[in-house]
Design a protein around this motif. Structure first.
Motif, PDB file in Angstrom:
ATOM      1  N   ALA A   1       0.822  -1.249   0.279  1.00 48.95           N
ATOM      2  CA  ALA A   1       0.324  -0.124   0.193  1.00 48.95           C
ATOM      3  C   ALA A   1       0.952   1.269  -0.328  1.00 48.95           C
ATOM      4  CB  ALA A   1      -0.793  -0.155   1.246  1.00 48.95           C
ATOM      5  N   ARG A   2       0.474   2.216  -0.289  1.00 51.89           N
ATOM      6  CA  ARG A   2       0.751   3.811   0.031  1.00 51.89           C
ATOM      7  C   ARG A   2       0.594   4.370   0.868  1.00 51.89           C
ATOM      8  NH1 ARG A   2       3.567   1.389  -3.056  1.00 51.89           N
ATOM      9  NH2 ARG A   2       4.398   1.531  -5.054  1.00 51.89           N
ATOM     10  N   ILE A   3       1.111   5.201   1.877  1.00 54.25           N
ATOM     11  CA  ILE A   3      -0.112   5.697   2.812  1.00 54.25           C
ATOM     12  C   ILE A   3       0.503   7.109   2.846  1.00 54.25           C
ATOM     13  CG2 ILE A   3       0.148   5.989   5.627  1.00 54.25           C
ATOM     14  CD1 ILE A   3       1.012   2.453   5.248  1.00 54.25           C
ATOM     15  N   ALA A   4      -0.517   7.913   2.753  1.00 52.62           N
ATOM     16  CA  ALA A   4       0.124   9.563   2.789  1.00 52.62           C
ATOM     17  C   ALA A   4       0.274   9.623   3.944  1.00 52.62           C
ATOM     18  CB  ALA A   4      -0.868  10.927   2.221  1.00 52.62           C
ATOM     19  N   GLU A   5       1.092  10.552   4.693  1.00 53.20           N
ATOM     20  CA  GLU A   5       1.601  10.852   6.045  1.00 53.20           C
ATOM     21  C   GLU A   5       1.109  12.750   6.203  1.00 53.20           C
ATOM     22  OE1 GLU A   5       4.882   9.009   7.929  1.00 53.20           O
ATOM     23  OE2 GLU A   5       3.700   6.863   8.250  1.00 53.20           O
ATOM     24  N   LEU A   6       1.224  13.007   7.492  1.00 55.95           N
ATOM     25  CA  LEU A   6       1.487  14.435   7.578  1.00 55.95           C
ATOM     26  C   LEU A   6       1.774  14.935   9.553  1.00 55.95           C
ATOM     27  CD1 LEU A   6      -1.673  17.904   6.224  1.00 55.95           C
ATOM     28  CD2 LEU A   6       0.027  17.773   8.739  1.00 55.95           C
ATOM     29  N   ARG A   7       3.094  15.121   9.173  1.00 53.01           N
ATOM     30  CA  ARG A   7       3.209  15.025  10.960  1.00 53.01           C
ATOM     31  C   ARG A   7       4.125  16.671  10.595  1.00 53.01           C
ATOM     32  NH1 ARG A   7       4.856  10.024  12.222  1.00 53.01           N
ATOM     33  NH2 ARG A   7       4.899   8.381  10.958  1.00 53.01           N
ATOM     34  N   ARG A   8       3.749  16.360  12.279  1.00 59.84           N
ATOM     35  CA  ARG A   8       4.696  17.816  12.987  1.00 59.84           C
ATOM     36  C   ARG A   8       4.921  17.341  14.429  1.00 59.84           C
ATOM     37  NH1 ARG A   8      -0.085  20.888  13.982  1.00 59.84           N
ATOM     38  NH2 ARG A   8      -0.315  21.519  12.478  1.00 59.84           N
ATOM     39  N   ASN A   9       6.269  18.083  14.068  1.00 62.17           N
ATOM     40  CA  ASN A   9       7.456  17.938  15.189  1.00 62.17           C
ATOM     41  C   ASN A   9       7.600  16.452  15.343  1.00 62.17           C
ATOM     42  OD1 ASN A   9       8.158  20.988  15.530  1.00 62.17           O
ATOM     43  ND2 ASN A   9       6.021  20.818  16.939  1.00 62.17           N
ATOM     44  N   GLY A  10       7.594  15.676  13.852  1.00 57.82           N
ATOM     45  CA  GLY A  10       7.545  14.280  13.771  1.00 57.82           C
ATOM     46  C   GLY A  10       6.196  13.534  14.302  1.00 57.82           C
ATOM     47  N   GLN A  11       5.178  13.816  14.856  1.00 55.57           N
ATOM     48  CA  GLN A  11       3.913  13.333  15.367  1.00 55.57           C
ATOM     49  C   GLN A  11       2.581  13.307  14.469  1.00 55.57           C
ATOM     50  OE1 GLN A  11       3.979  11.898  18.791  1.00 55.57           O
ATOM     51  NE2 GLN A  11       6.312  12.772  18.323  1.00 55.57           N
ATOM     52  N   LEU A  12       2.561  12.175  14.180  1.00 56.32           N
ATOM     53  CA  LEU A  12       1.646  11.753  13.159  1.00 56.32           C
ATOM     54  C   LEU A  12       0.291  13.031  12.856  1.00 56.32           C
ATOM     55  CD1 LEU A  12       0.994  10.096  10.445  1.00 56.32           C
ATOM     56  CD2 LEU A  12       0.232   8.487  11.753  1.00 56.32           C
ATOM     57  N   VAL A  13      -0.151  13.306  12.493  1.00 52.17           N
ATOM     58  CA  VAL A  13      -1.150  13.990  12.738  1.00 52.17           C
ATOM     59  C   VAL A  13      -2.624  14.247  11.801  1.00 52.17           C
ATOM     60  CG1 VAL A  13      -2.097  17.284  11.743  1.00 52.17           C
ATOM     61  CG2 VAL A  13       0.062  16.457  13.358  1.00 52.17           C
ATOM     62  N   ALA A  14      -2.193  13.274  10.352  1.00 51.94           N
ATOM     63  CA  ALA A  14      -3.795  13.322   9.959  1.00 51.94           C
ATOM     64  C   ALA A  14      -2.593  11.895   8.423  1.00 51.94           C
ATOM     65  CB  ALA A  14      -3.923  14.451   8.961  1.00 51.94           C
ATOM     66  N   MET A  15      -3.738  11.245   8.392  1.00 49.53           N
ATOM     67  CA  MET A  15      -2.768  10.159   7.227  1.00 49.53           C
ATOM     68  C   MET A  15      -4.135   9.797   5.712  1.00 49.53           C
ATOM     69  SD  MET A  15      -2.725   6.722   8.980  1.00 49.53           S
ATOM     70  CE  MET A  15      -3.045   5.462   7.908  1.00 49.53           C
ATOM     71  N   CYS A  16      -3.610   8.703   5.488  1.00 51.89           N
ATOM     72  CA  CYS A  16      -4.715   8.558   4.141  1.00 51.89           C
ATOM     73  C   CYS A  16      -4.157   7.382   3.023  1.00 51.89           C
ATOM     74  CB  CYS A  16      -5.922   9.382   3.165  1.00 51.89           C
ATOM     75  SG  CYS A  16      -6.264   9.006   2.106  1.00 51.89           S
ATOM     76  N   ALA A  17      -4.649   6.077   3.412  1.00 47.95           N
ATOM     77  CA  ALA A  17      -3.890   4.810   2.394  1.00 47.95           C
ATOM     78  C   ALA A  17      -4.718   4.648   1.548  1.00 47.95           C
ATOM     79  CB  ALA A  17      -3.462   3.981   3.927  1.00 47.95           C
ATOM     80  N   ALA A  18      -4.044   3.701   0.326  1.00 49.19           N
ATOM     81  CA  ALA A  18      -4.788   3.709   0.040  1.00 49.19           C
ATOM     82  C   ALA A  18      -3.791   1.925  -0.653  1.00 49.19           C
ATOM     83  CB  ALA A  18      -4.051   4.262  -1.749  1.00 49.19           C
ATOM     84  N   PHE A  19      -4.909   1.717  -1.101  1.00 46.44           N
ATOM     85  CA  PHE A  19      -4.079  -0.249  -1.288  1.00 46.44           C
ATOM     86  C   PHE A  19      -4.477  -0.420  -2.737  1.00 46.44           C
ATOM     87  CE2 PHE A  19      -7.433  -1.321   1.209  1.00 46.44           C
ATOM     88  CZ  PHE A  19      -8.329  -2.546   0.470  1.00 46.44           C
ATOM     89  N   PRO A  20      -3.648  -1.996  -3.616  1.00 46.03           N
ATOM     90  CA  PRO A  20      -3.674  -1.246  -5.301  1.00 46.03           C
ATOM     91  C   PRO A  20      -4.489  -3.169  -5.363  1.00 46.03           C
ATOM     92  CG  PRO A  20      -1.580  -2.179  -4.351  1.00 46.03           C
ATOM     93  CD  PRO A  20      -2.410  -1.901  -3.080  1.00 46.03           C
ATOM     94  N   VAL A  21      -5.621  -3.100  -6.106  1.00 48.63           N
ATOM     95  CA  VAL A  21      -5.956  -4.105  -5.975  1.00 48.63           C
ATOM     96  C   VAL A  21      -6.566  -3.944  -7.847  1.00 48.63           C
ATOM     97  CG1 VAL A  21      -7.357  -4.411  -4.090  1.00 48.63           C
ATOM     98  CG2 VAL A  21      -8.173  -3.062  -6.261  1.00 48.63           C
ATOM     99  N   GLN A  22      -6.627  -4.939  -8.458  1.00 49.29           N
ATOM    100  CA  GLN A  22      -6.571  -5.283 -10.234  1.00 49.29           C
ATOM    101  C   GLN A  22      -7.911  -5.591 -10.553  1.00 49.29           C
ATOM    102  OE1 GLN A  22      -5.384  -9.066 -12.318  1.00 49.29           O
ATOM    103  NE2 GLN A  22      -5.526  -7.920 -14.322  1.00 49.29           N
ATOM    104  N   LEU A  23      -8.765  -4.249 -11.170  1.00 48.78           N
ATOM    105  CA  LEU A  23      -9.515  -3.840 -11.654  1.00 48.78           C
ATOM    106  C   LEU A  23     -10.006  -4.787 -13.147  1.00 48.78           C
ATOM    107  CD1 LEU A  23     -10.514  -0.286  -9.997  1.00 48.78           C
ATOM    108  CD2 LEU A  23     -10.480  -2.918  -9.317  1.00 48.78           C
ATOM    109  N   SER A  24     -11.036  -4.958 -13.643  1.00 51.52           N
ATOM    110  CA  SER A  24     -11.630  -4.975 -14.696  1.00 51.52           C
ATOM    111  C   SER A  24     -13.276  -5.021 -16.019  1.00 51.52           C
ATOM    112  CB  SER A  24     -11.275  -6.425 -15.648  1.00 51.52           C
ATOM    113  OG  SER A  24     -11.983  -7.394 -16.554  1.00 51.52           O
TER     114      SER A  24
END
Length: 328
Positions: A65-88
């Motif tokens: 997966a890919r994980i978007a992280e937003l940190r302040r002073n090293g501390q996690l403040v916000a996040m959003c993740a996405a994991f891949p699947v095959q579609l058809s």
């Protein structure tokens, strides 16, 4: 690690970053998600998924997966993740990214952090990929404002399946294999967009030792697979129920046998009723099996499917089951 130019949110310079699952601190993510949703409805259900093991499983399902992280002073403040699947759709393969685990700590909400994290994901990954998800009532309006489209709301089906005996032609499987892939290739094609339910996907999704809560069954006619069904138990409104997570059958007879076996399994597990959420069954199709469609608003969390991306935006038709959602 992928980075994005500095964004100015509420006067504070912050730099959302995108990391791969291999670089994630799963223990930190679990504790962060617990903090963000503390005190909200569904605490017992969240306790089962906001764990180290759950995020290891989900973020390494097939590909990292890919994980978007937003940190302040090293501390996690916000996040959003996405994991891949095959579609058809119509045999045309494409990569889909399911957006999940959208969270911001309470003191930092309404500052644009979710938008910043999602932008990191969608701007960095290929524009030809499809982004989709099943957002909750707080995230859905934000996604709409960012151009995401509502595709469908999965219909809930509830009932007591009147069957007391096992179906002889329905067999439990620990892993899916070549016969399953043959079934998917021969009968799983559709003009509707869907997750490709290959044996690799089914084994990662439902047969992982990291999440041993599912029971998988196949219907067979001799040596040929005619369909599958995946089941689990859940407490809903304080009542133990069985959930049909995913199902497919080549014909109405095979589907009926699979659902009847689900009724037997439900009784074995001490469940009061059987439920499912999908957009494939029709209201009158399953009355003989004891399942009826009810309004989605009666459920604690309607499963709303939303999509973004050039290829995903070109189709309004998806095949989806509750098992496509990472929450169960």
């Amino acid at each position: 690690m992928f980075s994005r130019s500095l964004l100015n949110c509420s006067g504070l310079n912050v730099e959302p970053s995108l990391i791969c699952a291999a670089d994630a601190d799963f223990e930190e993510i679990a504790l962060f998600q617990q903090r963000c949703f503390e005190g909200q409805v569904g605490e017992a259900e969240r306790a089962a998924v906001q764990t180290f093991q759950h995020y290891v499983w989900k973020y390494t399902l097939l590909q990292p997966a890919r994980i978007a992280e937003l940190r302040r002073n090293g501390q996690l403040v916000a996040m959003c993740a996405a994991f891949p699947v095959q579609l058809s759709a119509g045999g045309d393969p494409m990569t889909g990214w399911q957006i999940c685990d959208i969270a911001t700590i309470p003191p930092e909400r309404r500052k644009g952090y979710f938008k910043a994290c999602l932008a990191v994901l969608t701007d960095t990954l290929p524009s030809t990929d499809v982004f989709f998800g099943f957002p909750n009532s707080r995230s859905a309006p934000q996604l709409t404002a960012m151009g995401w489209r509502h595709v469908d709301t999965l219909s809930p089906f509830v009932g007591i399946i009147p069957n007391l005996t096992a179906i002889e032609t329905v067999h439990r499987v620990e892993r899916f294999g070549g016969s399953h892939d043959l079934l998917v290739r021969n009968f799983g094609q559709s003009d509707r967009l869907r997750i490709v339910k290959s044996s690799a996907y089914m084994n990662a999704r439902y047969c992982s030792a990291l999440r041993p809560i599912y029971s998988c069954y196949v219907a067979r006619n001799g040596a040929e697979d005619c369909g599958w069904i995946v089941l689990r138990t859940l407490r809903l409104f304080g009542v133990r129920v069985s959930v049909i997570m995913d199902s497919f059958a080549v014909d109405a007879i095979s589907r009926k046998l699979l659902i009847r076996h689900a009724g037997f399994w439900s009784r074995q597990q001490g469940c009061l009723a059987t439920v499912s959420f999908n957009n494939q069954w029709r209201m009158l199709d399953l009355l003989r099996c004891g399942l009826i469609e009810i309004p989605s608003l009666l459920m604690p969390r309607p499963l709303v499917l939303m999509v973004s991306g050039k290829r995903g935006g070109s189709t309004d038709h998806w095949h989806s089951y509750v098992g496509d959602w990472d929450g169960l």
